[in-house]
Design a protein around this motif. Structure first.
Motif, PDB file in Angstrom:
ATOM      1  N   ARG A   3     -49.684  74.444 -39.908  1.00  0.00           N
ATOM      2  CA  ARG A   3     -50.313  73.152 -39.719  1.00  0.00           C
ATOM      3  C   ARG A   3     -49.077  72.067 -39.389  1.00  0.00           C
ATOM      4  NH1 ARG A   3     -50.585  68.542 -42.201  1.00  0.00           N
ATOM      5  NH2 ARG A   3     -49.153  69.123 -44.067  1.00  0.00           N
ATOM      6  N   LYS A   4     -47.897  72.005 -40.110  1.00  0.00           N
ATOM      7  CA  LYS A   4     -46.931  71.323 -39.763  1.00  0.00           C
ATOM      8  C   LYS A   4     -46.379  71.633 -38.337  1.00  0.00           C
ATOM      9  CE  LYS A   4     -43.868  70.298 -42.776  1.00  0.00           C
ATOM     10  NZ  LYS A   4     -42.613  70.259 -44.033  1.00  0.00           N
ATOM     11  N   ALA A   5     -46.217  72.861 -37.844  1.00  0.00           N
ATOM     12  CA  ALA A   5     -45.716  73.036 -36.664  1.00  0.00           C
ATOM     13  C   ALA A   5     -46.874  72.672 -35.623  1.00  0.00           C
ATOM     14  CB  ALA A   5     -45.416  74.651 -36.507  1.00  0.00           C
ATOM     15  N   PHE A   6     -48.199  72.811 -36.015  1.00  0.00           N
ATOM     16  CA  PHE A   6     -48.966  72.355 -34.922  1.00  0.00           C
ATOM     17  C   PHE A   6     -48.734  70.687 -34.827  1.00  0.00           C
ATOM     18  CE2 PHE A   6     -53.273  70.789 -34.076  1.00  0.00           C
ATOM     19  CZ  PHE A   6     -53.639  71.589 -32.827  1.00  0.00           C
ATOM     20  N   ASN A   7     -48.803  70.086 -35.885  1.00  0.00           N
ATOM     21  CA  ASN A   7     -48.832  68.579 -35.877  1.00  0.00           C
ATOM     22  C   ASN A   7     -47.387  68.126 -35.010  1.00  0.00           C
ATOM     23  OD1 ASN A   7     -51.123  68.271 -37.198  1.00  0.00           O
ATOM     24  ND2 ASN A   7     -50.294  67.933 -39.022  1.00  0.00           N
ATOM     25  N   THR A   8     -46.327  69.127 -35.391  1.00  0.00           N
ATOM     26  CA  THR A   8     -44.890  68.644 -34.566  1.00  0.00           C
ATOM     27  C   THR A   8     -45.188  68.903 -33.234  1.00  0.00           C
ATOM     28  OG1 THR A   8     -43.724  69.490 -36.650  1.00  0.00           O
ATOM     29  CG2 THR A   8     -42.696  69.373 -34.576  1.00  0.00           C
ATOM     30  N   CYS A   9     -46.010  69.749 -32.761  1.00  0.00           N
ATOM     31  CA  CYS A   9     -45.998  69.784 -31.436  1.00  0.00           C
ATOM     32  C   CYS A   9     -47.058  69.330 -30.297  1.00  0.00           C
ATOM     33  CB  CYS A   9     -45.980  71.589 -31.023  1.00  0.00           C
ATOM     34  SG  CYS A   9     -44.308  72.214 -31.588  1.00  0.00           S
ATOM     35  N   THR A  10     -48.174  69.198 -31.187  1.00  0.00           N
ATOM     36  CA  THR A  10     -49.467  68.686 -30.458  1.00  0.00           C
ATOM     37  C   THR A  10     -49.223  67.340 -29.543  1.00  0.00           C
ATOM     38  OG1 THR A  10     -50.502  67.743 -32.503  1.00  0.00           O
ATOM     39  CG2 THR A  10     -51.235  69.818 -31.481  1.00  0.00           C
ATOM     40  N   SER A  11     -48.327  66.403 -30.206  1.00  0.00           N
ATOM     41  CA  SER A  11     -48.249  65.058 -29.577  1.00  0.00           C
ATOM     42  C   SER A  11     -47.328  65.061 -28.475  1.00  0.00           C
ATOM     43  CB  SER A  11     -47.469  63.927 -30.673  1.00  0.00           C
ATOM     44  OG  SER A  11     -48.247  63.668 -31.664  1.00  0.00           O
ATOM     45  N   HIS A  12     -46.425  65.794 -28.340  1.00  0.00           N
ATOM     46  CA  HIS A  12     -45.687  65.990 -27.317  1.00  0.00           C
ATOM     47  C   HIS A  12     -46.355  67.035 -26.315  1.00  0.00           C
ATOM     48  CE1 HIS A  12     -42.495  68.182 -24.788  1.00  0.00           C
ATOM     49  NE2 HIS A  12     -41.929  67.172 -24.805  1.00  0.00           N
ATOM     50  N   LEU A  13     -47.236  67.901 -26.631  1.00  0.00           N
ATOM     51  CA  LEU A  13     -47.973  68.601 -25.467  1.00  0.00           C
ATOM     52  C   LEU A  13     -48.982  67.485 -24.806  1.00  0.00           C
ATOM     53  CD1 LEU A  13     -48.706  71.905 -26.774  1.00  0.00           C
ATOM     54  CD2 LEU A  13     -47.611  71.383 -24.811  1.00  0.00           C
ATOM     55  N   ALA A  14     -49.508  66.492 -25.668  1.00  0.00           N
ATOM     56  CA  ALA A  14     -50.320  65.614 -25.013  1.00  0.00           C
ATOM     57  C   ALA A  14     -49.633  64.740 -24.108  1.00  0.00           C
ATOM     58  CB  ALA A  14     -50.932  64.817 -26.121  1.00  0.00           C
ATOM     59  N   VAL A  15     -48.466  64.366 -24.356  1.00  0.00           N
ATOM     60  CA  VAL A  15     -47.681  63.332 -23.697  1.00  0.00           C
ATOM     61  C   VAL A  15     -47.224  63.960 -22.390  1.00  0.00           C
ATOM     62  CG1 VAL A  15     -45.619  62.224 -23.158  1.00  0.00           C
ATOM     63  CG2 VAL A  15     -46.987  61.975 -25.447  1.00  0.00           C
ATOM     64  N   VAL A  16     -46.903  65.400 -22.585  1.00  0.00           N
ATOM     65  CA  VAL A  16     -46.629  66.124 -21.388  1.00  0.00           C
ATOM     66  C   VAL A  16     -47.643  66.411 -20.399  1.00  0.00           C
ATOM     67  CG1 VAL A  16     -45.957  68.389 -20.593  1.00  0.00           C
ATOM     68  CG2 VAL A  16     -44.594  67.508 -22.397  1.00  0.00           C
ATOM     69  N   SER A  17     -48.960  66.482 -20.988  1.00  0.00           N
ATOM     70  CA  SER A  17     -50.271  66.780 -19.963  1.00  0.00           C
ATOM     71  C   SER A  17     -50.810  65.406 -19.388  1.00  0.00           C
ATOM     72  CB  SER A  17     -51.180  67.134 -21.087  1.00  0.00           C
ATOM     73  OG  SER A  17     -50.977  68.452 -21.443  1.00  0.00           O
ATOM     74  N   LEU A  18     -50.287  64.290 -20.142  1.00  0.00           N
ATOM     75  CA  LEU A  18     -50.720  62.898 -19.293  1.00  0.00           C
ATOM     76  C   LEU A  18     -49.865  62.514 -18.165  1.00  0.00           C
ATOM     77  CD1 LEU A  18     -51.673  60.855 -22.207  1.00  0.00           C
ATOM     78  CD2 LEU A  18     -53.059  61.413 -20.420  1.00  0.00           C
ATOM     79  N   PHE A  19     -48.425  62.874 -18.368  1.00  0.00           N
ATOM     80  CA  PHE A  19     -47.343  62.570 -17.559  1.00  0.00           C
ATOM     81  C   PHE A  19     -47.364  63.482 -16.334  1.00  0.00           C
ATOM     82  CE2 PHE A  19     -42.965  62.537 -15.890  1.00  0.00           C
ATOM     83  CZ  PHE A  19     -42.972  61.383 -15.498  1.00  0.00           C
ATOM     84  N   TYR A  20     -47.428  64.895 -16.700  1.00  0.00           N
ATOM     85  CA  TYR A  20     -46.874  65.791 -15.408  1.00  0.00           C
ATOM     86  C   TYR A  20     -48.478  65.877 -14.767  1.00  0.00           C
ATOM     87  CZ  TYR A  20     -42.630  67.160 -17.012  1.00  0.00           C
ATOM     88  OH  TYR A  20     -41.129  67.251 -17.192  1.00  0.00           O
TER      89      TYR A  20
END
Length: 322
Positions: free
Chosen positions: A246-263
């Motif tokens: 859960r902690k690993a998932f929460n750590t990475c989902t925010s960054h993945l969302a930003v990456v998806s929007l920007f790229y």
């Protein structure tokens, strides 16, 4: 040699002539109602961008618990987004409410260089942030040794200098083209594809360079991000603890969302050219909306930031952890 001298003289005269003139940013001037709607939306986005990113920078600096590589790079991203939207937003807001939608030649040059520099830097910074997440999840015991303060500073300086260098080359290649008196830009701000359309010479070499640099700055960092998350995904699957997953998932989902929007929007704009009207609206999304959403994405499920905000506001409940 005579031909080269004439060519240089032509470009030099064009530069002198341009420096005394201005550009007209057409935007959607033929649709006043849409202009008013965009003015309201961009004003709201700009204010929220300022507040959200300034808050992240402030709490990351003031709270010792957030003095980690993750929040160091997040502060860089927030500062970048603040500068990015400020380089474009105020000029667009003024033009939306003005009859003459002009920008001085020097202002257009500055806007072009600054927005290119910050956009290029963000492409690279998001890849560096993915490596930081890889180190945190896949090498947790050695994380602080790997992501030392010196390495973080070196990576930050490298991405900022690389973005500035790329912007300088693109700006010089774009502005040296003669435009033969054309000064109406069919866009909301000064951007390379829109400026290339004003040139009265063949721009195929410039378009090829733009495509090559877009591949280098978009697809290559995106590939590195996907590789990093491939390793992260494999590491998460090997975890036996549900709490760890859960902690690993929460750590990475925010960054993945930003990456998806920007790229996603940047690739759509630069590698899959849409129609002009849709292209202008997409450019508004990645220049104004994405920087507004970034702080929201990073703070909505982030207990560390929530705790830092409570402490900054004077509510320091002992039961609240990070």
């Amino acid at each position: 040699m005579i031909q080269n001298t004439l060519s240089f003289s032509h470009n030099y005269n064009w530069g002198n002539q341009s420096s005394q003139g201005e550009f007209i940013l057409l935007g959607v001037s033929d649709r006043p109602q849409l202009e008013l709607l965009l003015f309201v939306l961009i004003l709201i986005s700009y204010v929220m961008t300022l507040l959200g990113n300034a808050t992240i920078i402030a709490v990351s600096r003031l709270d010792p618990r957030l003095h980690t590589p993750m929040y160091f790079f997040l502060s860089n991203l927030s500062f970048l987004d603040l500068c990015y939207t400020t380089s474009l937003g105020p000029q667009m807001l003024v033009n939306f409410r003005s009859a003459r939608k002009s920008i001085p030649w020097a202002g257009c040059v500055a806007q072009l260089y600054v927005s290119l520099s910050l956009g290029s830097t963000e492409c690279l910074l998001l890849a560096v942030m993915a490596y930081d997440r890889y180190a945190a999840v896949c090498q947790p015991l050695h994380y602080m040794a790997i992501m030392s303060r010196r390495l973080c500073l070196q990576m930050a300086v490298t991405v900022w200098l690389s973005g500035s260098g790329n912007a300088l080359v693109k700006t010089l290649l774009t502005l040296r083209l003669p435009r033969c008196g054309r000064n109406q830009i069919d866009h909301f701000f000064c951007e390379v594809p829109a400026l290339l359309k004003l040139a009265c010479v063949d721009t195929s070499a410039n378009m090829a360079e733009l495509l090559a640099s877009s591949v280098l700055l978009l697809l290559l960092p995106l590939g590195l991000i996907l590789v990093s998350y491939g390793y992260i995904g494999a590491a998460v699957l090997r975890m036996h603890s549900a709490e760890g997953r859960r902690k690993a998932f929460n750590t990475c989902t925010s960054h993945l969302a930003v990456v998806s929007l920007f790229y996603g929007t940047a690739i759509y704009m630069y590698l899959l050219p849409p129609s002009q009207d849709r292209g202008k609206l997409v450019s508004l999304f990645y220049t104004m909306v994405t920087p507004m959403l970034n702080p929201l994405i990073y703070t909505l499920r982030n207990k560390e930031v929530h705790g830092a905000l409570r402490r900054a506001l004077g509510r320091n409940p002992t039961s609240q952890g990070t």
